[in-house]
Design a protein around this motif. Structure first.
Motif, PDB file in Angstrom:
ATOM      1  N   SER B 290      -6.473   4.448   8.787  1.00 55.30           N
ATOM      2  CA  SER B 290      -5.277   3.659   8.496  1.00 55.30           C
ATOM      3  C   SER B 290      -5.653   2.186   8.336  1.00 55.30           C
ATOM      4  O   SER B 290      -5.023   1.473   7.554  1.00 55.30           O
ATOM      5  N   SER B 291      -6.686   1.717   9.053  1.00 54.77           N
ATOM      6  CA  SER B 291      -7.149   0.334   8.836  1.00 54.77           C
ATOM      7  C   SER B 291      -7.578   0.157   7.394  1.00 54.77           C
ATOM      8  O   SER B 291      -7.248  -0.838   6.740  1.00 54.77           O
ATOM      9  N   MET B 292      -8.335   1.133   6.896  1.00 53.93           N
ATOM     10  CA  MET B 292      -8.805   1.026   5.516  1.00 53.93           C
ATOM     11  C   MET B 292      -7.629   1.144   4.543  1.00 53.93           C
ATOM     12  O   MET B 292      -7.580   0.440   3.530  1.00 53.93           O
ATOM     13  N   ALA B 293      -6.682   2.031   4.853  1.00 57.91           N
ATOM     14  CA  ALA B 293      -5.511   2.183   3.974  1.00 57.91           C
ATOM     15  C   ALA B 293      -4.719   0.877   3.919  1.00 57.91           C
ATOM     16  O   ALA B 293      -4.308   0.433   2.839  1.00 57.91           O
ATOM     17  N   ILE B 294      -4.536   0.261   5.078  1.00 57.18           N
ATOM     18  CA  ILE B 294      -3.810  -1.015   5.109  1.00 57.18           C
ATOM     19  C   ILE B 294      -4.560  -2.042   4.272  1.00 57.18           C
ATOM     20  O   ILE B 294      -3.962  -2.799   3.498  1.00 57.18           O
ATOM     21  N   ALA B 295      -5.912  -2.054   4.405  1.00 60.91           N
ATOM     22  CA  ALA B 295      -6.712  -3.020   3.648  1.00 60.91           C
ATOM     23  C   ALA B 295      -6.490  -2.842   2.154  1.00 60.91           C
ATOM     24  O   ALA B 295      -6.350  -3.818   1.419  1.00 60.91           O
ATOM     25  N   LEU B 296      -6.421  -1.590   1.694  1.00 61.73           N
ATOM     26  CA  LEU B 296      -6.270  -1.362   0.253  1.00 61.73           C
ATOM     27  C   LEU B 296      -4.839  -1.596  -0.215  1.00 61.73           C
ATOM     28  O   LEU B 296      -4.595  -2.341  -1.168  1.00 61.73           O
ATOM     29  N   ILE B 297      -3.856  -0.951   0.459  1.00 56.40           N
ATOM     30  CA  ILE B 297      -2.455  -1.112   0.018  1.00 56.40           C
ATOM     31  C   ILE B 297      -2.027  -2.566   0.156  1.00 56.40           C
ATOM     32  O   ILE B 297      -1.209  -3.059  -0.607  1.00 56.40           O
TER      33      ILE B 297
END
Lengths: 561, 569
Positions: B290-297
């Motif tokens: 989710s950290s990576m998802a937040i970074a991308l979105i």
């Protein structure tokens, strides 16, 4: 304490699962609490939103209550779980063991990914529906007498001003433009306001209408709304004198016999020049502003008053009145008279003295625009019916049918209309201005001639309007006042000038030349000749006199364009 | 299971506590650099906090009375915002990252030690540039500095502001490159990405955002500087420029920057919640992903800051992307609750601040979803509702995480424990002071008070007085922390290597760690959050035996008691 005993793994390896009963009770609690908060807000128990003064406000608020309900459920769910966890799973004193070694639960993780996704999809759909409805273009937009007009709002440091580009023409066959410092509309009108940028970004926000749009330099933006008043409660009206404002309901005091004396010379001058002046004095809200300061001091000077009299409204005076409430019989009404921006008086008057009703709400600037950002606001004036609005509109058109030749009267008309954003920064008692960002203009006609050596009063006034930064009054910051006309001192890249027509400029200078500390325009240092009646002796030569100085700047623009 | 194979009791602490003089020294030791970041950031926090209290003092009345004029007030909140974001939260997390990442990876230092020191030493001049504006007419266009207010008006302080941010941006980018290289290349044998501590995951995600987004800030600032001093017209519509250009580029950086300022805190939270509830983190992979998802979105939502200025047809797409980003944030939230569930929660000060984060950040999350709804945003955009929202995220989130991190890692950095009683008082005052400062701002905003005003409608005065009084309590609570740190540095209880009995590698060395962190290459435990197994207990006991545990008898002075008898080895 023995090191070996600090961790001993005695608990099980699986996730503790609460009983079904607990889960049901907790679930119901979360739902009920969420819906409860939304209902409390909707019914006005929690004061979170101002009145709904537009159709847009009603739909936006309904969306907000859904958001609030779901948001509250999330709030109670998370805080509830948190509270439950810290109470139930706190380590007992002297318990140094670890918790159970479980790393997750696939089913739970899928559930709490899908549920929020579904919730935000539902919210997005609701928002799109509300957004589309709120911004729908109506066929009846800006109709006045069946014809479309254009309404402009200008945001300028630090005031709003409004323009109605009417379909009428004046005596010179030029289109009539109504300038106003209040935005007038009526309940049920489909309004579209075009937002004119001038200097920096401002944001047109009416909190009571839930509408906001930035005013962006270099871009044309507009905003649509439809004023509403579901409660059918109006907070404002106008009362017309003669009338006593009394301290308690039911007090009947006979009105004094009218005095034949004319109150002030200026009014006479106005009456002789403009044929519509009488109509203006009885109904225009702006016209009352200059007449009232005297009205407020005079009765006190006459004789010791009946203590029950709070205030006396002079014959013909027209005062904005805020309605606070009615007495039991309904025959008397508790009101606050807004005598001017500073002075207000509260008391009772008979209900039948009330005029037509309207509401007014603040138009605020929501985008930081400089030092006077906080003071930048205007009123939106919502008449209760189309007829009441047309009354105002036609009267304003009438007023502009024949532009006055007298620069003093023209200047006063321009300054009162709020066409230029002077009022929010400067102090000028005769027009009721009470700004704090700029220097006071009271008595400017005494000082103007001696401010800067080598400049006479007219030259000085022209210079400070054209190049405010070059002629700063000590103690006031540079860069605050817009440059009206070409400013050679503006830094590279800065907006060099704002539009101000020469006719307007001559009028404004003429009016400022009457602003002496003594109140008698004959004391002015501008070199304009006023008669004993306070009017210009020779209107034409005054115009020529001021124009000669103004032309110097006109030549400068042409040279630079 | 023996993991640390040195003779028992051999590793008495040989290291000294870092002195104040170390903070002013050029060094390439990542631990000193980390603390230099933190000390510098904390100084700026105190400056920014003082400015905040001056703002609240002014707002006690609806008229302008404390400040000289509206312009002076505008400078106040402009510098408050910029200092708090760019000179407090960002460098503070950079400090934690510098200190902890090599330790958690069992590495001797960062990948590029000299670059690391250089990145830090850009911060003091940047801070001086920012504050020097006071002498030449301070920036007054807000921390967002929208043109034309920031280009056509204002004084040289605005130019200094832009140059200061330029330096800070360079510092961030250099630091982030260092983190990415360190995390990807310097993990010890056996530690795959999926066995890495979540703080390292968060730092990795943050660093990716920094490297991708910060160049856009640099671009925007360069255009602003050129417009101010170079005679260009990028943002001047009179000469063909566009004022929305700034808003788009600025927010393309500054919205991801919100995640730069909160993801490391979330990483720290994952550590603290797991350790102090003695339980594995719930859904490790989901939290890391989710950290990576937040970074991308996070790169697709910037224009939700511009709902009242953006072209109307673009508003709905940005509303939808903004709402989607709530989902990974929700996953983290539930993951942390799952971590607490069934644990043996210790109410240490570090844990209290992490719990405080959960309960306050959720409010910021809820209002974030509300703000995403365009029709509702029209009402609250640029009002105190927004001020409230981002303080719930930046203070209720980031600062609570920083406080939690200070209580949690102070023992590692100094070898001394912070006083727990003062810590709990600090927490109570901060928690309630914070809530009553920022929660009422929601109401004031919805009712019609715009932000960034010194003069407001008198109907809001009672709310503002309440807010200001709570803010003074909040300001006072910070002094308790300062006092606690001062006292504990000299008289605090000796911490020992692993006071919280944590499994991540920074605790498998003495406190403070020696110059090269580990005397012998450490062997990470198979699962950084594997509490509750016999293997974990054995691993922790081995650390205790190796480094000793402090004697808990009343005598103070730092004697470490070493386990007398080996057992199990």
């Amino acid at each position: 304490m023995d090191i070996q005993n600090r961790n001993s793994n005695t608990t099980g390896e699986s996730m503790p699962i609460p009983s079904i009963g607990f889960m049901v009770i907790f679930g119901v609690f979360v739902l009920v609490a969420g819906i409860g908060v939304a209902l409390l807000a909707r019914n006005g128990v929690l004061p979170v939103l101002p009145v709904q003064a537009s159709e847009q406000a009603k739909r936006t608020d309904d969306l907000f209550y859904v958001l609030l309900g779901i948001g509250s459920m999330v709030f109670f769910l998370i805080q509830g779980l948190l509270l439950y966890s810290v109470v139930r799973f706190r380590a007992k004193p002297n318990d140094v063991s670890d918790g159970p070694n479980f790393h997750g639960n696939a089913l739970l993780e899928i559930v709490w990914t899908i549920i929020p996704t579904v919730v935000v999809i539902v919210l997005a759909v609701l928002s799109v529906v509300v957004w589309n409805t709120n911004n729908a273009v109506s066929e009846n937009e800006n109709l006045v007498d069946g014809q479309k007009i254009t309404i402009n709002a200008t945001g300028q440091r630090y005031a709003w001003s409004f323009e109605y580009l009417t379909n009428e023409t004046n005596i010179n066959s030029e289109p009539i433009v109504i300038n106003s410092k209040e935005l007038h509309t009526y309940v049920g009108q489909d309004v579209k306001v075009d937002l004119n940028p001038v200097d920096v970004i401002h944001s047109f926000w009416v909190p009571a209408m839930r509408i906001k749009q930035d005013v962006i330099p270099g871009r044309l933006t507009s905003i649509r709304f439809k004023p509403a008043n579901d409660s059918n409660y109006y907070e404002y009206t106008q009362v017309t004198g003669p009338l006593y404002l009394v301290s308690e309901p039911g007090v009947d005091i006979p009105l004094p016999t009218p005095e034949p004396e004319t109150p002030i010379a200026e009014a006479t001058a106005e009456a002789t020049t403009a044929p519509e002046a009488t109509a203006e004095a009885t109904a225009a809200p702006e016209a009352t502003a200059e007449a009232t300061p005297e009205a407020m001091t005079e009765p006190a000077a006459e004789e010791p008053q009946d203590e029950r009299i709070v205030f006396f409204v002079e014959d013909g005076d027209n005062i904005e009145t805020q309605i606070l409430g009615y007495d039991e019989s309904g025959a008397w009404v508790n009101v606050t008279l807004h005598i001017n921006d500073e002075v207000k008086r509260t008391g009772w008057i008979p209900t039948d003295a009330l005029g037509t009703f309207y509401n007014k709400y603040r138009i605020v600037c929501a985008e930081l625009c400089g030092g006077g950002h906080g003071e930048m606001f205007a009123w939106i004036h919502i008449h209760d019916s189309e007829e009441a609005f047309m009354g105002w509109y036609n009267q304003e058109v009438q007023k502009r049918f024949e532009p006055p030749k007298d620069p003093v009267i023209l200047g006063q008309q321009i300054l009162e209309s709020g066409k230029y954003p002077c009022a929010n920064c400067h102090v000028l008692d005769s027009l009721g201005w009470a700004g704090i960002t700029g220097p006071a203009l009271n008595g400017i006609a005494d000082r103007a001639g001696s401010r800067v050596s080598g400049l006479n009063a007219v030259e000085y006034l022209l210079a400070t309007i054209h190049e405010p930064n070059a002629y700063l009054v000590p103690g006031y910051a540079a860069g605050q006042m817009p440059h009206f006309g070409y400013d050679e001192t503006a830094p590279a890249g800065q907006i060099p000038y704002n539009q101000m027509s020469e006719a307007d400029l001559i009028g404004i200078i003429g009016y400022l030349c009457t602003q002496t500390a003594s109140g008698n325009p004959q004391d002015n240092t501008c070199g304009l000749q006023f008669g004993d009646d306070g009017a210009l002796v020779d209107v034409d030569s005054a115009n020529i006199f001021i124009k000669a100085f103004a032309d110097v700047y006109d030549d400068k623009y042409e040279a630079n364009e | 299971m023996a993991t640390i194979s040195v003779p028992i009791g051999q590793r008495q602490p040989k290291t000294r506590m870092p002195a104040l003089a170390d903070m002013l020294r050029w060094t390439v030791d990542h631990k000193i650099i980390g603390m230099q970041y933190m000390v510098a950031a904390f100084v700026f926090f105190l400056i920014g906090g003082t400015l905040a209290l001056m703002i609240r003092w002014e707002l006690m009345t609806p008229t302008l009375d404390v400040m000289q004029d509206g312009t002076a007030y505008n400078s106040l909140f402009s510098i408050h915002g910029t200092v708090m974001l760019f000179l407090w939260i960002v460098p503070m997390f950079a400090g934690f990252g510098n200190y902890l990442v090599p330790l958690q990876l069992g590495a001797k230092d960062m990948a590029f030690p000299w670059l690391n020191a250089f990145a830090f030493w850009l911060i003091p001049p940047a801070g001086i540039f920012m504050l020097m504006g006071y002498f030449m007419g301070q920036a007054e266009a807000g921390w967002t500095s929208y043109p034309p207010l920031s280009t056509l008006f204002g004084n040289d302080g605005q130019t200094m502001w832009a140059m200061s941010l330029h330096l800070l941006g360079i510092s961030s980018i250099l630091g982030a490159i260092n983190f990415i290289v360190t995390i990807l290349n310097m993990r010890p044998e056996g530690m795959t990405l999926w066995k890495m501590p979540l703080f390292c995951w968060a730092t990795l995600a943050t660093s990716i955002i920094v490297v991708m987004a910060t160049p856009f800030l640099a671009g925007a600032l360069t255009l602003l500087l050129l417009d101010r001093v170079g005679g260009t017209s990028f943002f001047n519509p009179a000469n063909g420029g566009d004022v929305l250009l700034w808003q788009n580029i600025f927010w393309f950086y500054s919205h991801p920057a919100v995640y730069i300022m909160v993801l490391p805190g979330m990483g720290m939270l994952s550590e603290v919640l797991s350790i102090h509830s003695r339980k594995p983190i719930f859904g490790y992979r989901m939290i890391a992903l989710s950290s990576m998802a937040i970074a991308l979105i996070g790169f697709t939502v910037w224009a939700h800051h511009m709902f009242t200025s953006l072209q109307p047809e673009l508003r709905i797409p940005f509303m939808i992307s903004t709402m989607i980003i709530a989902v990974p944030t929700g996953i983290k939230m539930f993951g942390w609750l799952g971590t607490l569930w069934g644990g043996k929660i210790r109410f240490t000060s570090a844990m209290l601040f992490s719990l405080g984060f959960l309960s306050m950040f959720v409010i910021g999350g809820i209002t974030g979803v509300m703000l995403a709804n365009v029709p509702f945003d029209y009402q609250v955009h640029d009002t105190y509702f927004v001020v409230s929202h981002f303080h719930f995220v930046m203070f209720g989130g980031s600062v609570f995480a920083i406080y939690s991190g200070i209580y949690h890692w102070f023992p590692k950095m100094t070898g001394r424990m912070l006083d727990e009683r003062m810590g709990k008082l600090h927490f109570a005052l901060t928690y309630f002071g914070f809530f009553f400062t920022f929660f009422p701002m929601h109401m004031v905003g919805m009712l019609g008070m715009p932000r960034r005003v010194a003069v407001y409608d008198p109907q809001f005065q009672s709310w503002n007085v309440l807010i200001s009084l709570a803010a003074f309590v909040l300001g006072f609570s910070t002094l308790i922390l300062v006092y606690n740190i001062m006292v504990s540095l000299s008289r605090g209880r000796v911490a020992g290597a692993n006071p919280w009995r944590a499994l991540t590698l920074e605790w498998a060395t003495s406190s403070p760690p020696p110059a090269w962190n580990f005397d012998e290459d450490p062997v990470p435990f198979e699962d950084p959050y594997g509490y509750g197994t016999q293997a974990a207990t054995d691993y922790l006991n081995a650390i205790d035996r190796t480094f000793g545990v402090p004697d808990e008898t009343p005598e103070r002075g730092g004697a470490l008691r070493v386990a007398s008898a080996p057992s199990g080895d």
